[in-house]
Design an enzyme around this catalytic site. Structure first.
Site, PDB file in Angstrom:
ATOM      1  N   ARG A  52       0.273  -1.133  -0.305  1.00 35.72           N
ATOM      2  CA  ARG A  52      -0.179  -0.224  -0.560  1.00 35.72           C
ATOM      3  C   ARG A  52       0.725   1.353  -0.065  1.00 35.72           C
ATOM      4  O   ARG A  52       0.354   2.523  -0.401  1.00 35.72           O
ATOM      5  CB  ARG A  52      -1.240  -0.220   1.314  1.00 35.72           C
ATOM      6  CG  ARG A  52      -2.419  -1.053   0.854  1.00 35.72           C
ATOM      7  CD  ARG A  52      -2.929  -1.661   1.797  1.00 35.72           C
ATOM      8  NE  ARG A  52      -2.387  -2.002   3.060  1.00 35.72           N
ATOM      9  CZ  ARG A  52      -2.772  -2.032   4.807  1.00 35.72           C
ATOM     10  NH1 ARG A  52      -3.702  -1.953   4.898  1.00 35.72           N
ATOM     11  NH2 ARG A  52      -2.273  -3.203   5.355  1.00 35.72           N
ATOM     12  N   GLN A 108      13.209 -13.738   6.830  1.00 35.25           N
ATOM     13  CA  GLN A 108      12.085 -14.835   6.717  1.00 35.25           C
ATOM     14  C   GLN A 108      11.191 -14.722   4.750  1.00 35.25           C
ATOM     15  O   GLN A 108      11.238 -14.152   4.120  1.00 35.25           O
ATOM     16  CB  GLN A 108      11.004 -14.097   7.109  1.00 35.25           C
ATOM     17  CG  GLN A 108       9.180 -15.174   6.788  1.00 35.25           C
ATOM     18  CD  GLN A 108       8.527 -13.965   7.852  1.00 35.25           C
ATOM     19  OE1 GLN A 108       7.657 -12.646   6.789  1.00 35.25           O
ATOM     20  NE2 GLN A 108       7.121 -14.540   7.574  1.00 35.25           N
ATOM     21  N   GLY A 138      -6.043  -5.514  14.585  1.00 35.65           N
ATOM     22  CA  GLY A 138      -6.797  -6.668  15.168  1.00 35.65           C
ATOM     23  C   GLY A 138      -7.800  -6.641  16.574  1.00 35.65           C
ATOM     24  O   GLY A 138      -7.220  -5.107  17.391  1.00 35.65           O
ATOM     25  N   GLU A 145      -8.773 -10.424  14.493  1.00 36.02           N
ATOM     26  CA  GLU A 145      -8.267  -9.752  12.809  1.00 36.02           C
ATOM     27  C   GLU A 145      -9.487  -8.972  12.055  1.00 36.02           C
ATOM     28  O   GLU A 145     -10.651 -10.083  11.896  1.00 36.02           O
ATOM     29  CB  GLU A 145      -7.021 -11.374  11.663  1.00 36.02           C
ATOM     30  CG  GLU A 145      -5.355 -10.661  12.157  1.00 36.02           C
ATOM     31  CD  GLU A 145      -4.772  -9.461  12.861  1.00 36.02           C
ATOM     32  OE1 GLU A 145      -5.239  -8.743  12.188  1.00 36.02           O
ATOM     33  OE2 GLU A 145      -4.456  -9.550  14.738  1.00 36.02           O
ATOM     34  N   SER A 188      35.631  46.324  -2.902  1.00 35.66           N
ATOM     35  CA  SER A 188      35.166  45.752  -3.860  1.00 35.66           C
ATOM     36  C   SER A 188      34.638  45.746  -5.190  1.00 35.66           C
ATOM     37  O   SER A 188      35.421  45.928  -6.219  1.00 35.66           O
ATOM     38  CB  SER A 188      33.448  46.198  -3.399  1.00 35.66           C
ATOM     39  OG  SER A 188      33.638  47.470  -3.193  1.00 35.66           O
TER      40      SER A 188
HETATM   41  C1  UD1 Z   1      -1.014  -6.061  11.958  1.00 39.99           C
HETATM   42  C2  UD1 Z   1      -1.571  -7.314  13.776  1.00 39.99           C
HETATM   43  C3  UD1 Z   1      -2.688  -6.508  13.978  1.00 39.99           C
HETATM   44  C4  UD1 Z   1      -2.070  -5.040  14.911  1.00 39.99           C
HETATM   45  C5  UD1 Z   1      -1.838  -4.651  13.747  1.00 39.99           C
HETATM   46  C6  UD1 Z   1      -1.275  -3.440  14.206  1.00 39.99           C
HETATM   47  C7  UD1 Z   1      -1.342  -9.980  12.978  1.00 39.99           C
HETATM   48  C8  UD1 Z   1      -1.708 -10.772  12.799  1.00 39.99           C
HETATM   49  N1  UD1 Z   1      -2.171  -8.690  13.328  1.00 39.99           N
HETATM   50  O1  UD1 Z   1      -2.013  -6.485  11.276  1.00 39.99           O
HETATM   51  O2  UD1 Z   1      -3.904  -7.312  15.123  1.00 39.99           O
HETATM   52  O3  UD1 Z   1      -3.435  -4.342  15.153  1.00 39.99           O
HETATM   53  O4  UD1 Z   1      -0.595  -4.834  13.070  1.00 39.99           O
HETATM   54  O5  UD1 Z   1      -0.154  -2.528  13.368  1.00 39.99           O
HETATM   55  O6  UD1 Z   1      -0.531  -9.728  14.014  1.00 39.99           O
HETATM   56  N2  UD1 Z   1       5.468  -9.092   8.543  1.00 39.99           N
HETATM   57  C9  UD1 Z   1       5.997  -9.614   8.079  1.00 39.99           C
HETATM   58  N3  UD1 Z   1       5.887 -11.634   7.592  1.00 39.99           N
HETATM   59  C10 UD1 Z   1       5.028 -11.554   7.223  1.00 39.99           C
HETATM   60  C11 UD1 Z   1       4.168 -10.499   7.843  1.00 39.99           C
HETATM   61  C12 UD1 Z   1       4.042  -9.614   8.524  1.00 39.99           C
HETATM   62  O7  UD1 Z   1       7.837  -9.500   8.609  1.00 39.99           O
HETATM   63  O8  UD1 Z   1       5.283 -12.673   7.439  1.00 39.99           O
HETATM   64  C13 UD1 Z   1       5.782  -8.045   9.330  1.00 39.99           C
HETATM   65  C14 UD1 Z   1       5.503  -7.201   8.346  1.00 39.99           C
HETATM   66  O9  UD1 Z   1       5.975  -6.142   7.166  1.00 39.99           O
HETATM   67  C15 UD1 Z   1       4.913  -5.801   8.837  1.00 39.99           C
HETATM   68  C16 UD1 Z   1       4.391  -6.417  10.548  1.00 39.99           C
HETATM   69  O10 UD1 Z   1       5.001  -7.353  10.781  1.00 39.99           O
HETATM   70  O11 UD1 Z   1       5.820  -5.054  10.061  1.00 39.99           O
HETATM   71  C17 UD1 Z   1       2.762  -6.155  10.908  1.00 39.99           C
HETATM   72  O12 UD1 Z   1       2.628  -6.625   9.027  1.00 39.99           O
HETATM   73  P1  UD1 Z   1       1.272  -6.277   8.921  1.00 39.99           P
HETATM   74  O13 UD1 Z   1       0.721  -6.881   7.286  1.00 39.99           O
HETATM   75  O14 UD1 Z   1       1.431  -4.971   8.173  1.00 39.99           O
HETATM   76  O15 UD1 Z   1       0.103  -6.133  10.043  1.00 39.99           O
HETATM   77  P2  UD1 Z   1      -1.476  -5.724  10.301  1.00 39.99           P
HETATM   78  O16 UD1 Z   1      -2.451  -6.314   8.747  1.00 39.99           O
HETATM   79  O17 UD1 Z   1      -1.148  -4.225   9.512  1.00 39.99           O
END
Ligand code: UD1
Ligand code: CA
Length: 452
Positions: free
Chosen positions: A18, A78, A144, A158, A409
């Protein structure tokens, strides 16, 4: 009681689609510092704990950046982004080393403060097994939701999996979780992916721990600390909050900001008490300002050191390496780059001083330029103490002007000027009596002829 040990894991493998950017999301900056570096700084400030970063998208760029902002951090990759729980397990080797507390936070919540981390850890110290940082918001969409029963936290749902009733809950997961080291791996290992997104959600730790009879609690942080950045609009929102916090801090520490909302700080700006900053001033990286300095309106300052009682602007541009001594003055439409202005030196109007030293008490006239660049290399201009450089002079570097020397100057100075000398580097004036009148008569006659 011995201090509890801690491992902080920062998740930063997500793509951040996004943001619509080729740059990994967590490297987008707030106050000139990548978001993830803000998070790492909070973790370090909380107790200087061990730090693990989980990277994936743009891994090499993030790793490279991390070498600067968190040189001690261990970096895990990862490979596939299968969810936040899956990301935590990428750091399994670090978790297995054994720590009293495991803190998991996200690289995209840059406004987290060390206090927020400490509060979550305090819950563990008091006997909780899992502590989630919650926050309340009138617009919880996307976060969440914390599900409580009889005042106890039992699950996190979530957004995509929430029922209509659950969507109405305004108490949300701020993205910071503290898990006791004793249970962390076994809890996260039990998480599955049977949900709307088919991802391994870290948030499922809560229900698993609650069902196992472990103690799960929520802390409550301010909504600002928990702001998650998914778009550039949210990035700007976070920048605004960060700037507001920093200005407030500056004012409480004794800095006068005449119109605080118009002053932009960098993450590393150092500004001492009794400095005064007028409206619309930009501080880029690496600025240090001593007590009692005056920064006038519309100045753009980066990589500069400004000593006590110095005066800058209005409309001044200080570039990296500008070093302004005590009570020196740099006035309007002046650019200073990699140059020292010694005590009491003055460069008051419309000048460029680059790769230079301006000695104590020297005066640089309006429009003076240090010609420091010949298209290939940069050269140095040395101006002695109390020298006077007349307006509109060009000092062609490398060049040295002695102490107390005087430059007429309009001079183009290409040869060194010894101390106390007077140098002219321009053609002598010729004055032709009566010639002006003659010229005007000629012009008028030809204009009249053309008008017929
Ligand atoms: C997540 C939380 C949500 C919370 C919100 C707060 C989960 C499932 N959801 O949602 O409850 O309210 O953050 O901002 O945890 N990331 C990885 N590997 C992955 C997926 C994500 O490293 O496989 C990292 C992303 O880079 C990011 C963070 O984890 O920095 C959160 O991931 P994102 O997809 O932004 O989660 P949200 O949907 O915002
Ligand atoms: Ca997020």
């Amino acid at each position: 009681m011995p201090a509890r040990t801690c491992l902080s894991i920062i998740l930063a493998a997500g793509e951040g689609t996004r943001m619509k950017s080729t740059r990994p999301k967590v490297l987008h900056e707030i106050a000139g510092l990548p978001m993830i570096a803000h998070v790492a700084a909070a973790a370090t400030a909380a107790d200087g704990s061990r730090l693990a970063l989980v990277v994936g998208h743009g891994a090499s760029e993030v790793r490279q950046a991390a070498e600067k902002f968190a040189p001690g951090a261990e970096v895990f990759v990862q490979e596939k982004q299968l969810g936040t729980a899956h990301a935590v397990l990428a750091a399994r080797a670090a978790i297995e080393r054994g720590h009293d507390d495991i803190l998991v936070m996200f690289g995209d919540t840059p406004l987290l403060e060390a206090d927020d981390l400490s509060s979550a850890r305090r819950k563990l110290a008091e006997g909780a097994d899992v502590a989630v940082m919650g926050f309340r918001t009138p617009s919880p969409a996307g976060y969440g939701r914390l599900i409580e029963e009889d005042g106890r936290l039992v699950a996190i749902r979530e957004d995509k999996d929430a029922s209509e009733a659950e969507k109405g809950i305004g108490f949300c997961n701020g993205g910071l979780m503290a898990i006791s080291g004793e249970h962390a791996l076994s809890l996260v290992d039990r998480i599955g992916n049977a949900n709307a997104k088919g991802e391994y959600y870290l948030t499922d730790v809560v229900a698993i721990a609650a069902r196992a009879g472990l103690r799960v609690v929520a802390t409550e942080a301010g909504a600002e600390s928990a702001l998650g950045i998914n778009t550039r609009a949210e990035l700007a929102e976070a920048e605004a909050i960060w700037q507001r916090r920093r200005r407030h801090e500056a004012m409480l520490s004794g800095v006068t900001l005449v119109a605080p909302e118009t002053v932009h700080f960098s993450h590393d700006t150092e500004i001492a008490a009794d400095a005064i900053v007028e409206p619309n001033v930009w501080f880029g990286r690496g600025v240090r300002i001593a007590a009692g300095a005056m920064i006038r309106a519309f100045s753009h300052i980066e990589g500069a050191t400004i000593a006590a009682g110095a005066e800058v602007g209005p409309f001044a541009r200080l570039r990296p390496g500008a070093d302004l001594g005590e009570k020196s003055k740099v006035g309007n439409f002046v650019e200073i780059k990699k140059a020292t202005i010694e005590k009491g030196g003055k460069v008051n109007h419309l000048a460029y001083v680059g790769d230079a030293r301006v000695g104590a008490g020297a005066n640089i006239g309006a429009g003076t330029i240090t010609c420091n660049y010949d298209g290939y290399g940069k050269f140095f201009t040395d101006i002695g103490a109390r020298a006077f450089v007349g307006s509109n002079s060009s000092l062609v570097a490398p060049i040295s002007i002695g102490d107390g020397a005087y430059i007429a100057s309009g001079s183009v100075i290409t040869e060194d000027v010894p101390e106390d000398a007077l140098a002219f580097g321009r053609a002598r004036q010729r004055t032709l009596p009566g010639k002006g009148k003659e010229l005007r008569a000629l012009r008028e006659a030809s204009a009249a002829a053309a008008g017929k």
